[in-house]
Write a protein that holds these residues in place. Structure first.
Motif, mmCIF file in Angstrom:
data_model
loop_
_atom_site.group_PDB
_atom_site.id
_atom_site.type_symbol
_atom_site.label_atom_id
_atom_site.label_comp_id
_atom_site.label_asym_id
_atom_site.label_seq_id
_atom_site.Cartn_x
_atom_site.Cartn_y
_atom_site.Cartn_z
ATOM 1 N N ILE A 73 0.858 -1.183 0.000
ATOM 2 C CA ILE A 73 0.000 0.000 0.000
ATOM 3 C C ILE A 73 0.897 1.237 0.000
ATOM 4 O O ILE A 73 1.561 1.523 0.990
ATOM 5 N N ILE A 74 0.926 1.922 -1.149
ATOM 6 C CA ILE A 74 1.739 3.120 -1.274
ATOM 7 C C ILE A 74 0.872 4.291 -1.735
ATOM 8 O O ILE A 74 1.047 5.415 -1.313
ATOM 9 N N ASN A 75 -0.112 3.999 -2.614
ATOM 10 C CA ASN A 75 -1.013 5.062 -3.073
ATOM 11 C C ASN A 75 -2.458 4.570 -3.056
ATOM 12 O O ASN A 75 -2.718 3.422 -2.714
ATOM 13 N N GLU A 76 -3.384 5.455 -3.424
ATOM 14 C CA GLU A 76 -4.809 5.107 -3.334
ATOM 15 C C GLU A 76 -5.201 3.943 -4.230
ATOM 16 O O GLU A 76 -6.109 3.197 -3.912
ATOM 17 N N TRP A 77 -4.513 3.782 -5.360
ATOM 18 C CA TRP A 77 -4.843 2.669 -6.268
ATOM 19 C C TRP A 77 -4.572 1.333 -5.607
ATOM 20 O O TRP A 77 -5.203 0.331 -5.929
ATOM 21 N N ASP A 78 -3.592 1.320 -4.696
ATOM 22 C CA ASP A 78 -3.256 0.071 -4.006
ATOM 23 C C ASP A 78 -4.396 -0.378 -3.094
ATOM 24 O O ASP A 78 -4.577 -1.572 -2.864
ATOM 25 N N ILE A 79 -5.179 0.574 -2.596
ATOM 26 C CA ILE A 79 -6.341 0.247 -1.761
ATOM 27 C C ILE A 79 -7.337 -0.546 -2.610
ATOM 28 O O ILE A 79 -7.863 -1.576 -2.186
ATOM 29 N N VAL A 80 -7.545 -0.082 -3.842
ATOM 30 C CA VAL A 80 -8.451 -0.759 -4.785
ATOM 31 C C VAL A 80 -7.927 -2.163 -5.107
ATOM 32 O O VAL A 80 -8.689 -3.132 -5.114
ATOM 33 N N ALA A 81 -6.613 -2.260 -5.323
ATOM 34 C CA ALA A 81 -5.998 -3.558 -5.639
ATOM 35 C C ALA A 81 -6.158 -4.542 -4.482
ATOM 36 O O ALA A 81 -6.449 -5.726 -4.692
ATOM 37 N N ALA A 82 -5.975 -4.058 -3.252
ATOM 38 C CA ALA A 82 -6.105 -4.918 -2.068
ATOM 39 C C ALA A 82 -7.551 -5.410 -1.920
ATOM 40 O O ALA A 82 -7.792 -6.585 -1.628
ATOM 41 N N ARG A 83 -8.497 -4.500 -2.154
ATOM 42 C CA ARG A 83 -9.924 -4.867 -2.100
ATOM 43 C C ARG A 83 -10.238 -5.966 -3.115
ATOM 44 O O ARG A 83 -10.933 -6.929 -2.809
ATOM 45 N N GLN A 84 -9.737 -5.771 -4.337
ATOM 46 C CA GLN A 84 -9.984 -6.710 -5.428
ATOM 47 C C GLN A 84 -9.418 -8.088 -5.097
ATOM 48 O O GLN A 84 -10.079 -9.100 -5.282
ATOM 49 N N LEU A 85 -8.196 -8.097 -4.574
ATOM 50 C CA LEU A 85 -7.554 -9.349 -4.177
ATOM 51 C C LEU A 85 -8.403 -10.050 -3.114
ATOM 52 O O LEU A 85 -8.673 -11.248 -3.208
ATOM 53 N N GLY A 86 -8.841 -9.298 -2.120
ATOM 54 C CA GLY A 86 -9.658 -9.863 -1.048
ATOM 55 C C GLY A 86 -10.961 -10.436 -1.555
ATOM 56 O O GLY A 86 -11.365 -11.538 -1.160
ATOM 57 N N ARG A 87 -11.610 -9.707 -2.472
ATOM 58 C CA ARG A 87 -12.872 -10.187 -3.045
ATOM 59 C C ARG A 87 -12.653 -11.485 -3.810
ATOM 60 O O ARG A 87 -13.430 -12.430 -3.693
ATOM 61 N N ASN A 88 -11.564 -11.531 -4.594
ATOM 62 C CA ASN A 88 -11.268 -12.737 -5.377
ATOM 63 C C ASN A 88 -11.030 -13.950 -4.489
ATOM 64 O O ASN A 88 -11.552 -15.033 -4.748
ATOM 65 N N VAL A 89 -10.243 -13.754 -3.419
ATOM 66 C CA VAL A 89 -9.957 -14.853 -2.489
ATOM 67 C C VAL A 89 -11.248 -15.295 -1.791
ATOM 68 O O VAL A 89 -11.524 -16.486 -1.672
ATOM 69 N N ALA A 90 -12.059 -14.324 -1.364
ATOM 70 C CA ALA A 90 -13.330 -14.636 -0.692
ATOM 71 C C ALA A 90 -14.243 -15.443 -1.620
ATOM 72 O O ALA A 90 -14.871 -16.416 -1.199
ATOM 73 N N LYS A 91 -14.287 -15.041 -2.890
ATOM 74 C CA LYS A 91 -15.122 -15.722 -3.877
ATOM 75 C C LYS A 91 -14.631 -17.153 -4.088
ATOM 76 O O LYS A 91 -15.424 -18.090 -4.087
ATOM 77 N N GLU A 92 -13.299 -17.307 -4.233
ATOM 78 C CA GLU A 92 -12.694 -18.640 -4.408
ATOM 79 C C GLU A 92 -13.043 -19.562 -3.250
ATOM 80 O O GLU A 92 -13.263 -20.747 -3.442
#
Length: 132
Positions: free
Chosen positions: A8-27
């Motif tokens: 997490i360095i900039n605001e886009w990284d927040i979006v990336a972390a959310r996306q990763l979490g959603r993908n793992v949760a879905k899996e």
């Protein structure tokens, strides 16, 4: 078990972390409501890193305990640390002028929650969501 991290360095990284979490949760088979809870918790943790520490990392791990499956979200930074943990865990407390859902919100959204913070060294937050 495979784990994944997002720096997490900039605001886009927040979006990336959310996306990763959603993908793992879905899996793992979490329903849409729990997926939303998990991504909200990740958002909150990642935003805290961005706002208060400047940079850090969100790590997402799939976990198993006996017959239970779930995921752990680890938020780690080397920022200024939190001088008064009790205070930040109070509902409605906000230093950013946000809604103050903050860490108490994360604790409510997840099944397990732990926080360690050393002023001048950083903060480590671990939260777990089990598949019902």
């Amino acid at each position: 078990m495979m784990d994944s991290s997002v720096k997490i360095i900039n605001e886009w990284d927040i979006v990336a972390a959310r996306q990763l979490g959603r993908n793992v949760a879905k899996e793992l088979g979490f329903g849409t409501v729990d997926q939303a809870r998990i991504t909200t918790a990740i958002s909150e943790l990642a935003r805290n890193i961005y706002l208060y520490a400047g940079q850090g990392e969100i790590t997402i791990e799939k976990i198993e305990s006996g017959t239970k499956k779930g995921m752990t979200i680890i938020s780690r930074d080397a920022g200024p640390g939190i001088p008064d943990l009790r205070k930040v865990m109070e509902d409605g407390f906000s230093t950013s002028g946000g809604l103050g859902a903050g860490l108490p919100g994360v604790k409510r959204l997840m099944d397990e929650f732990s926080i360690e913070s050393t002023p001048g060294e950083g903060t480590l937050i671990q939260s777990v969501k089990w598949l019902k």
